[in-house]
Each structure stands twice: as C-alpha cells, then as structure tokens.
Design an enzyme around this catalytic site. Structure first.
Site, PDB file in Angstrom:
ATOM      1  N   ILE A   1       8.904 -13.644  -0.047  1.00  0.00           N
ATOM      2  CA  ILE A   1       8.759 -15.100   0.565  1.00  0.00           C
ATOM      3  C   ILE A   1       9.301 -15.148  -1.289  1.00  0.00           C
ATOM      4  O   ILE A   1      10.684 -16.239  -1.043  1.00  0.00           O
ATOM      5  CB  ILE A   1       7.818 -15.517   0.498  1.00  0.00           C
ATOM      6  CG1 ILE A   1       7.615 -16.954   0.407  1.00  0.00           C
ATOM      7  CG2 ILE A   1       6.913 -15.373  -0.946  1.00  0.00           C
ATOM      8  CD1 ILE A   1       7.759 -17.153   1.926  1.00  0.00           C
ATOM      9  N   ARG A   2       9.802 -14.238  -1.796  1.00  0.00           N
ATOM     10  CA  ARG A   2      10.429 -14.564  -3.089  1.00  0.00           C
ATOM     11  C   ARG A   2      11.683 -13.791  -3.510  1.00  0.00           C
ATOM     12  O   ARG A   2      11.470 -12.506  -2.628  1.00  0.00           O
ATOM     13  CB  ARG A   2       9.280 -14.127  -4.447  1.00  0.00           C
ATOM     14  CG  ARG A   2       8.663 -15.703  -4.353  1.00  0.00           C
ATOM     15  CD  ARG A   2       6.985 -15.063  -5.263  1.00  0.00           C
ATOM     16  NE  ARG A   2       6.201 -13.916  -5.075  1.00  0.00           N
ATOM     17  CZ  ARG A   2       6.194 -13.245  -5.841  1.00  0.00           C
ATOM     18  NH1 ARG A   2       6.072 -13.201  -7.401  1.00  0.00           N
ATOM     19  NH2 ARG A   2       5.353 -11.851  -5.673  1.00  0.00           N
TER      20      ARG A   2
ATOM     21  N   ASP B   1      10.217 -15.691   5.179  1.00  0.00           N
ATOM     22  CA  ASP B   1       8.620 -15.639   5.400  1.00  0.00           C
ATOM     23  C   ASP B   1       7.742 -14.446   6.554  1.00  0.00           C
ATOM     24  O   ASP B   1       8.768 -14.741   7.985  1.00  0.00           O
ATOM     25  CB  ASP B   1       8.230 -16.961   6.120  1.00  0.00           C
ATOM     26  CG  ASP B   1       7.535 -17.820   5.954  1.00  0.00           C
ATOM     27  OD1 ASP B   1       6.211 -17.007   6.106  1.00  0.00           O
ATOM     28  OD2 ASP B   1       7.044 -18.993   5.785  1.00  0.00           O
ATOM     29  N   ILE B   2       7.173 -14.365   6.394  1.00  0.00           N
ATOM     30  CA  ILE B   2       6.575 -13.327   7.751  1.00  0.00           C
ATOM     31  C   ILE B   2       6.441 -13.970   9.118  1.00  0.00           C
ATOM     32  O   ILE B   2       6.353 -13.631   9.959  1.00  0.00           O
ATOM     33  CB  ILE B   2       5.643 -12.147   7.676  1.00  0.00           C
ATOM     34  CG1 ILE B   2       4.520 -12.708   6.579  1.00  0.00           C
ATOM     35  CG2 ILE B   2       6.150 -11.289   6.676  1.00  0.00           C
ATOM     36  CD1 ILE B   2       2.620 -12.124   6.496  1.00  0.00           C
TER      37      ILE B   2
ATOM     38  N   TYR C   1     -10.149 -14.827   2.653  1.00  0.00           N
ATOM     39  CA  TYR C   1      -9.415 -12.956   2.890  1.00  0.00           C
ATOM     40  C   TYR C   1     -10.295 -11.663   2.613  1.00  0.00           C
ATOM     41  O   TYR C   1      -9.799 -10.916   3.705  1.00  0.00           O
ATOM     42  CB  TYR C   1      -8.925 -12.766   1.288  1.00  0.00           C
ATOM     43  CG  TYR C   1      -8.775 -11.707   0.789  1.00  0.00           C
ATOM     44  CD1 TYR C   1      -6.862 -11.471   1.117  1.00  0.00           C
ATOM     45  CD2 TYR C   1      -8.763  -9.771   0.441  1.00  0.00           C
ATOM     46  CE1 TYR C   1      -6.385 -10.433   0.686  1.00  0.00           C
ATOM     47  CE2 TYR C   1      -8.260  -9.214  -0.712  1.00  0.00           C
ATOM     48  CZ  TYR C   1      -7.355  -9.613  -0.046  1.00  0.00           C
ATOM     49  OH  TYR C   1      -6.293  -7.980  -0.038  1.00  0.00           O
TER      50      TYR C   1
ATOM     51  N   LYS D   1      -9.262  -9.481   6.125  1.00  0.00           N
ATOM     52  CA  LYS D   1      -8.644  -8.210   6.128  1.00  0.00           C
ATOM     53  C   LYS D   1      -9.692  -7.518   7.521  1.00  0.00           C
ATOM     54  O   LYS D   1      -9.158  -6.723   8.004  1.00  0.00           O
ATOM     55  CB  LYS D   1      -8.032  -7.921   4.938  1.00  0.00           C
ATOM     56  CG  LYS D   1      -7.950  -7.935   4.240  1.00  0.00           C
ATOM     57  CD  LYS D   1      -6.674  -7.042   4.101  1.00  0.00           C
ATOM     58  CE  LYS D   1      -5.599  -8.221   3.312  1.00  0.00           C
ATOM     59  NZ  LYS D   1      -3.938  -6.734   3.297  1.00  0.00           N
TER      60      LYS D   1
HETATM   61  N1  SER Z   1      -8.232  -7.721  -5.149  1.00  0.00           N
HETATM   62  C1  SER Z   1      -8.685  -8.316  -4.304  1.00  0.00           C
HETATM   63  C2  SER Z   1      -8.610  -9.163  -4.522  1.00  0.00           C
HETATM   64  O1  SER Z   1      -9.625 -10.234  -5.498  1.00  0.00           O
HETATM   65  C3  SER Z   1      -9.928  -7.147  -3.500  1.00  0.00           C
HETATM   66  O2  SER Z   1      -8.391  -6.189  -2.471  1.00  0.00           O
HETATM   67  O3  SER Z   1      -8.865  -9.969  -3.882  1.00  0.00           O
END
Ligand code: SER
Length: 354
Positions: free
Chosen positions: A52-53, A70-71, A170, A174
């Site tokens: 994106i950058r 952008d993906i 996150y 994942k």
């Molecule tokens: N290093 C990552 C984070 O702090 C974790 O995989 O989001």
C-alpha cells in the site's frame, strides 16, 4: 505432486508470462529482509512486490517491479494474474495486533478479506499454469490465548493445537486464515461436480516476536523488545509498556527469513501440518533490558505498563514448541539468544546509528 485441471486451451496456456515471486506487504520488516535474501539466490525467480506504500528506495534495486496498491483491489490482482506467472506468494501484508485493536473491522478486511483475495489469485494462477502455487503465510504467536498468568507459567511451551483462543482481532484473523489456507489446499470447492484440486500449496509459520537490527515494526504488541534496543542504540530513554516480568518468545529477523524460505523449499510430502510453530528464545522484558544494558551501559529503561497492551502480551504463551517444524523440515534457528544479541543485533544496530 498435485496436478491441476485447467479450463484454458493449450494455445492460451502457451502465451508466455514472466515467472515471478509475489511478495505482499513487502515494505514491512519481514519483506525487507526477504527481498534481499531472495536476491542472493540465483535460482529464485525475480520478485514483484505489492504494498500500500511505495517500496523504500534502498530495496528497489533488488526487485523486478514494485506495485503500489491495495490487496483489497480485485482489479489490480486480476491484472497481476494476466501479466505474470506467479510461482510463489509470500503474503506478508497485515495490520499487526496493536493497530488491529484500534480498527478491528479494517483489520478484518485487510487481514482476512485480503488473504482470501490472495488465495483466490493463487487458485487462478495454478489453473493458468497447470502447476501448484506455493502460498507462504506468516501467522503468529497471537493465535494463542492463555487463560491466565498461572497457566501461562505452568505450561511453558505450547504446541500447535493447544490454547487456540486468541483475545485480539489480529490473533483471530491469523487463526482463521490458517484454516482458510488448509481449506484452499485440501478441500476447495469439494462439492463441485468435477472436483479438482485448487493448486494452492499453503504453508504457514507462527512467528514469535521478531527483532530486527535494521527496521522497526509498526503497530505490534511485541514492539517493546525492538523499541528498547533501538532506543538504547540511539541514546534515547525508553519506557516499556509492559511489566518487567512479562515473558514471550522471540526470534532475530534473519531467522524469520530463514524459516519462510526453508519452509517454502521443503518437499510437500514431508509436511504433516499446514502451519508450524517456529521460535528461538524466550525472555522477560527485564531480561531483554539487562542484555541491552550489557551492550549499551547508559541505556535508560523504565516501566510504565499500559493495561490493554499488557493484557495482550500476558495472553500470549511464554514459549512455543517448534519440535514438529524441526522434525518435518529441519527447522533450526541460526541465532540463539547469545548470538542474536552479540553477533547480529548489536553490531548491526551500532553500524546503523553511527
Ligand atoms: N509481533 C506481532 C505483534 O506484536 C505478533 O505476531 O502484533
């Protein structure tokens, strides 16, 4: 080996497109190291990058082409499919854990829909070239969720199938994308009248916190470790956002690159899992600070834990068990904790700031 059915005519298949490796999120920390390492390998196809950058100037000479985009832009991804024969995808683009907590829905779009888009691109590519496409995916220690500090201390190194109850967006993203990778590789469109394999060869690693001597992470929650070190090297004071006793696993950046490349090269029939833990050493924040002070005696490190980020690191395991990666594809880090600081981090960082 997987064979892929193709709907294209043989004439369409003979149109030559340039064979490349695609790296998404290439301008991030892992991308920088990966690009330089691939450049050193004469047998590796040229690299194209998508971020994106704009790609940093100093990395430009190592890539064939860098695309700013952008993906989530499907037209852009379609154009890539028609222009290139993509052999391997390193899908690094993601919003890290701290950033993702500030913008959970945006994180979901980038981290999950972005990954679906790339997996779909891999299916299209595999069909066009009648050959599998390797999809290399960095997952994270963030997929784990330890219920409390007592359990975290008691169980030590966790194995891949344990404690999969992430508390961050996150981590959820994942973990889900790991499942998507397994689905695309083994079960894609399983009810279609003419069942055929997708041609996606998904392989993932769960990284611990990564520490680079040359780049800084942006928006992660393990960032206190690299931030402590970089601040000391620059002669700046540092206030840690986690308690001194906070523990989690870490790895030096060159080993992260090694893990991605070794897994990408591993024979498919040796892989017993879609995603593997990889790690090097576990340290408390205080142990990191002590090591930093050994090399930078004037370092000023204090602790001002913030409730939210502390809770996130507390939910990550103290260590992860990477014995399956060691057994299946010969994983072994080059840098233990001594070597990481003495041979890589400190000498490189001193060069960087002088
Ligand atoms: N290093 C990552 C984070 O702090 C974790 O995989 O989001």
């Amino acid at each position: 080996m997987m064979m892929i059915q193709s709907d294209l005519t043989s004439q369409e298949q003979t149109v030559t497109r340039k064979k490349v490796i695609l790296i998404t999120g290439a301008n991030g920390e892992v991308g920088h190291g990966l690009i330089k390492q691939l450049y050193k390998d004469p047998s590796a196809p040229p690299v194209i990058t998508l971020d994106i950058r704009g790609l940093d100037e100093d990395i430009m000479p190592y890539v064939d082409s860098s695309i700013v985009g952008d993906i989530l832009d499907n037209d852009l991804l379609d154009n890539l499919t028609s222009e290139y024969e993509i052999d391997t995808i390193f899908h690094l683009a993601a919003l890290l854990s701290t950033h993702s907590e500030y913008r959970p829905e945006a994180a979901h779009r980038v981290n999950v829909q972005g990954t679906v888009n790339l997996l779909h691109l891999a299916v299209e590519q595999a069909r066009c070239r009648d050959h599998p496409v390797k999809f290399i995916y960095p997952s994270s220690v963030a997929v784990y969720g330890m219920p409390d500090l007592e359990t975290k201390a008691r169980v030590g190194a966790v194995r891949e199938n344990d404690f999969l109850e992430p508390i961050t967006m996150y981590g959820c993203n994942k973990l889900y994308c790991e499942h998507l990778g397994r689905y695309y590789t083994f079960h894609y469109r399983q009810l279609a009248p003419k069942a055929q394999e997708s041609g996606v060869d998904f392989r993932g690693v769960r990284f611990p916190g990564l520490i680079s001597a040359t780049t800084m992470p942006s928006g992660g929650t393990s960032d206190y470790a690299p931030e402590m070190l970089h601040a000391a090297a620059k002669g700046e004071p540092y206030e840690s956002f986690v308690r001194p006793d906070t523990i989690m696993p870490f790895m030096a950046m060159p080993d992260a690159i090694k893990a991605l490349l070794t897994l990408a090269d591993a024979p498919r029939d040796q892989l017993t899992r879609s995603v593997y833990n990889v790690t090097s050493f576990s340290l408390t924040a205080e142990q990191i600070a002590e090591r930093v002070k050994t090399f930078f005696p004037n370092a000023q490190i204090s602790y001002e834990p913030t409730h939210g980020r502390q809770k996130i690191v507390d939910s990550w395991p103290a260590a992860i068990d990477d014995s399956t990666a060691r057994a299946d594809w010969g994983w072994q880090p080059d840098y233990d904790v001594e070597q990481a600081f003495a041979d890589y981090l400190v000498p490189t960082i001193k060069q960087q700031y002088t």
